[in-house]
Design an enzyme around this catalytic site. Structure first.
Site, PDB file in Angstrom:
ATOM      1  N   GLY A 122       0.828  -1.194   0.000  1.00  0.00           N
ATOM      2  CA  GLY A 122       0.000   0.000   0.000  1.00  0.00           C
ATOM      3  C   GLY A 122       0.862   1.243   0.000  1.00  0.00           C
ATOM      4  CB  SER A 123       0.084   4.733   0.784  1.00  0.00           C
ATOM      5  OG  SER A 123      -0.227   4.726   2.155  1.00  0.00           O
ATOM      6  CB  THR A 124       5.418   5.506   1.351  1.00  0.00           C
ATOM      7  OG1 THR A 124       5.966   4.774   0.243  1.00  0.00           O
ATOM      8  CG2 THR A 124       6.539   5.874   2.300  1.00  0.00           C
ATOM      9  N   GLY A 146       2.510   2.416   5.358  1.00  0.00           N
ATOM     10  CA  GLY A 146       3.617   1.497   5.614  1.00  0.00           C
ATOM     11  C   GLY A 146       4.459   1.954   6.790  1.00  0.00           C
ATOM     12  CD  GLU A 171       4.955  -3.423  -3.751  1.00  0.00           C
ATOM     13  OE1 GLU A 171       5.210  -2.198  -3.808  1.00  0.00           O
ATOM     14  OE2 GLU A 171       4.074  -3.969  -4.409  1.00  0.00           O
ATOM     15  CB  CYS A 218       3.226   0.375  -6.157  1.00  0.00           C
ATOM     16  SG  CYS A 218       3.343  -1.332  -6.660  1.00  0.00           S
TER      17      CYS A 218
END
Lengths: 505, 293
Positions: free
Chosen positions: A261-263, A266, A283, A317
């Site tokens: 997903g998104s940073t 994360g 990831e 991504c």
């Protein structure tokens, strides 16, 4: 043979003559609609949680709606799992791990996974249609990319189950236990496969949470898993929102957290998992560079750039969202790109002619439109495709920005939509520096005719995947994952197994 | 008249130089008998930042050296260490070890250098793969160093833990910033002198002495550190590192037990500080040609 050849040439000639009359090659081609049939797909009105081999109602009794982003029509109601449901799922996964799955021989474990792969292949068309309905991605993509790759991923990892000792020389491996997995909405079924297949092959049991906007194919997968006879509790699927995911991450009896997903999310998960001893793989986002050198096959490169950023509406991504063109060919490439943009079909995702489908959600659409505004305000030149878009549903015209500064937010931040920022360069050193000047490091593309240059760049670009003269290619045997803030751990290939095993040195 | 002994000033090691801490501070670790070992530099956050800058500067050329050359240099480290064996034994004894134990530790450290020297041009072959993708591409996954690695050395021993954490990190082409054992720091600085005379480019290894408690935050908060290896014993510090790592998604790796055993060596320690890079290289596909030539 000779006869056939002759008649072929005659036919070709007439076809060309006819087509010259039929089509105006100076304008945009129009195709007759060619929608994929949906009559064979029977969606339920309501989907429950899949816990311990049973489809059960959420303990809160709450459900949420999932809609078709191309039409705003409601597709089904889906259970909103809460902490209690997650706890039930983790307990079921623990019991299944202790009593069944870890006791099973590796060969038998593999055979279950093979069986899941086969059942998915049998139901591939249904999966593709539902994926398109729920996610807004084009049927061409669901049918030819997402679903086959998902099936193949299960098939690939199934074979690893009884061969783990060959993947890690001189080391004893052991399953981790219960894996908590959270997946995004851009490749709903494929991401479920990327998570579940290696986890099972390595001998773990699973609690998976699909994204709230795209839960349907995960629930079809639950039905397939159920049909496969996989022991109860080995795979549990809990639908819901971010709080459902947080409950999985924070559950004390989860041994492994895998997140795509998104940073931003994360980073929250990395913090949440700190000090717990849970194994973590992330990831995350990217702002990947796609680099065109002057010696590249330009038409092929333009096609690749289009695929790199507009594939799956740019909800990728590893999307090639930063284009770097060598100055000597920049004008030509940009012109060709604009021309190509105008011929892209944006519309009904179920139509087999459609190139770009619907933006996954209203929220994501707002994010993308916000970034387009930012780009304009930062002084970059915008070019939007002249194509028409449907009045209903979430659609955005493919867009590119030229004259983009390296410091510009549209060159630095992940947009996750069909928006390309174009920059130019003169020398190899310059482009390597520019390409690496980002906190991300997921992927990169290189377009050149020179093999030695490809290898030079692939060693200098700080990114986990480098495509040469191609882009957005995936394969179950090919490890995928990022450097730096694009996360850590690999999915796919032999290296993908490491994320789900512990080692005794 | 008896000759007056020349005492060694223990300084820190940054970018191949031996500066004093910019802070001008010192601390005096004691051995078990309560004798002060030396006045050690109490490194500051600024020293830490300088060390990271030096490490980043050194990373590019070190990681681009041939694997063979890195192996040669690591072997040279073993040679230099062997030559100064007695000095290390002396320091270990001063810090409280018995002579036989000290000798055993130095021997093991030297052999460990040779061990990792040998791995420099081999681990890639063990951990890389050619991936049989279903398209016309030559697809391979190879290892690349993570970049700048922060190392907090084991606090329970002076030399073997230091060598066991630094060597696999640099064998893999990373550069590093190391915090030596707080109370047993003598060997770390003498080891820096070994490194400085081993053809190791300046900045590949930077060694600080000082307080783990004071510097722990600098390790996780620095945006130009890619990974941190924590080999200390403090659970609270380990948790702090993991919590703070989110600023740039640092990789945090923890080793426990001081790495003192003869079995505490393997190429997997190198692998822990490597990224996997996958390349898709096109294969020309000419219609009609088959492989049955």
């Amino acid at each position: 043979m000779a006869k056939n050849k002759k008649s072929e040439t005659v036919d070709k000639k007439t076809v060309i003559e006819q087509s010259n009359e039929l089509f105006d090659f100076n304008g945009v081609w129009d195709y007759a609609p060619s929608p994929e049939g949906t009559s064979h797909v029977k969606l339920k009105e309501r989907y429950d949680l899949y816990i311990d081999g049973k489809f059960v109602a959420p303990s809160s009794g709450k459900y949420f709606k999932t809609v078709n982003p191309a039409t705003d029509e409601e597709l089904a109601e889906v259970a909103y799992g809460n902490e209690q449901d997650v706890d039930k799922a983790v307990k079921a996964a623990r019991v299944a791990y202790e009593t069944v799955w870890s006791k099973l021989s590796a060969k038998e474990r593999g055979k279950y996974i093979f069986r899941i792969a086969r059942l998915m292949q049998e139901k591939a068309r249904e999966l593709a249609v539902v994926e398109t309905l729920d996610a807004g991605k084009t049927i061409r993509e669901s049918r030819d990319v997402d679903v086959p790759l998902a099936c193949n991923h299960f098939f690939y990892y199934a074979g690893w189950a009884d061969k783990l000792e060959y993947a890690f020389p001189n080391r004893k491996t052991q399953a981790l236990g219960v894996a908590g997995q959270i997946i995004p909405w851009n490749f709903p079924l494929l991401m479920a496969a990327w998570k579940i297949a290696p986890a099972l092959a390595a001998g773990n049991t699973v609690v998976l949470k699909p994204a709230e906007t795209t839960p349907l194919t995960a629930m079809l997968l639950a039905e397939i898993i159920h049909e496969s006879g996989l022991p109860a509790g080995v795979v549990n699927i809990v639908t819901g929102y971010g709080d459902t995911g947080a409950a999985i991450v924070n559950h004390p009896d989860v041994n492994k957290v895998a997140f795509t997903g998104s940073t931003n999310v994360g980073k929250i998960i990395q913090k949440a998992v700190a000090g717990t001893g849970k194994k973590l793989t992330l990831e995350l986002g990217g702002k990947s560079a796609n680099i065109i050198f002057e010696d590249a096959p330009i038409d092929q490169a333009v096609e690749g750039v289009v695929n790199g950023i507009f594939f799956n509406q740019g909800h990728v991504c590893c999307a090639g969202s930063r284009l770097f063109v060598q100055e000597s060919v920049a004008d030509m490439v940009i012109q060709k790109l604009k021309d190509r943009l105008d011929t892209l079909y944006v519309g009904n995702p179920l139509d087999k002619n459609t190139d770009i489908g619907a933006i996954n959600s209203k929220a994501q659409m707002e994010t993308i439109l916000k970034y387009i505004e930012i780009g304009k305000n930062e002084g970059a030149d915008i070019y939007e495709s002249k194509c028409s878009i449907p009045k209903k549903g979430n659609f955005i015209r493919p867009t590119l920005f030229t004259d983009v500064a390296q410091s510009s937010r549209i060159a630095q931040e992940e947009i996750f939509g069909p928006v390309l920022s174009v920059q130019t360069f003169r020398t190899i050193d310059e482009v390597i520096q520019k390409a690496n000047n980002t906190p991300f490091g997921l992927a990169a593309g290189v377009w050149t005719d020179k093999g030695s240059r490809i290898f030079n760049l692939t060693t200098k670009l700080r990114a986990g995947v480098v495509w040469a003269n191609t882009y957005n290619k995936f394969d179950p045997t090919s490890p995928f994952g990022g450097y730096k803030e694009s996360g850590f751990g690999r999915e796919g290939g032999m290296h993908g197994l490491g994320a789900y095993l512990k080692f005794e040195r | 008249m008896e000759r007056l002994e020349i005492l060694k000033t223990y300084k820190i090691f940054i970018g191949g130089q031996f500066p004093r801490t910019e802070s001008g501070r010192y601390y005096s670790p004691m051995n078990k008998k309560g004798e002060a070992l030396a006045n050690m530099c109490l490194s500051s956050k600024k020293d830490h930042r300088n060390a990271v800058v030096a490490a980043r500067k050194a990373f590019g050329s070190w990681s681009e050296r041939t694997a063979f050359n890195r192996g040669q240099i690591l072997y040279r480290i073993a040679e230099m260490l062997e030559g100064r064996k007695s000095q290390f034994v002396e320091e270990l004894v001063k810090q409280g070890a018995t002579a036989p134990k000290a000798t055993a530790e130095v021997d093991l450290a030297i052999d460990r250098c040779v061990y990792y020297a040998g791995w420099c041009d081999k681990y890639q072959q063990v951990f890389s793969s050619v991936n049989p993708v279903a398209s016309s591409h030559f697809n391979f996954s190879a290892l690349e160093p993570m970049g700048v690695v922060g190392i907090i050395a084991p606090q329970t021993n002076s030399l073997i833990g230091l060598v066991s954490t630094i060597l696999p990190v640099i064998a893999g082409g990373n550069s590093c910033v190391v915090l030596a054992a707080e109370q047993l720091p003598l060997c770390a600085i003498t080891f820096a002198e070994v490194l400085a005379t081993s053809d190791l480019p300046g900045g590949v290894v930077n060694i600080l002495t000082g307080s783990e408690k004071e510097l722990i935050d600098a390790f996780h908060a620095h945006m130009d550190i890619n990974a941190v290896l924590y080999a200390g014993e403090n659970d609270e510090h380990a948790r702090k590192l993991e919590e703070g790592a989110d600023c740039n998604v640092k990789r945090i790796i923890r080793y426990v037990g001081g790495l003192t055993k003869t079995t505490d060596e393997s190429p997997y320690y190198i692998n822990d500080f490597q990224e996997v890079k996958t390349t898709w290289h096109p294969i020309e596909h000419v219609g009609g040609a088959t492989s049955s030539y």
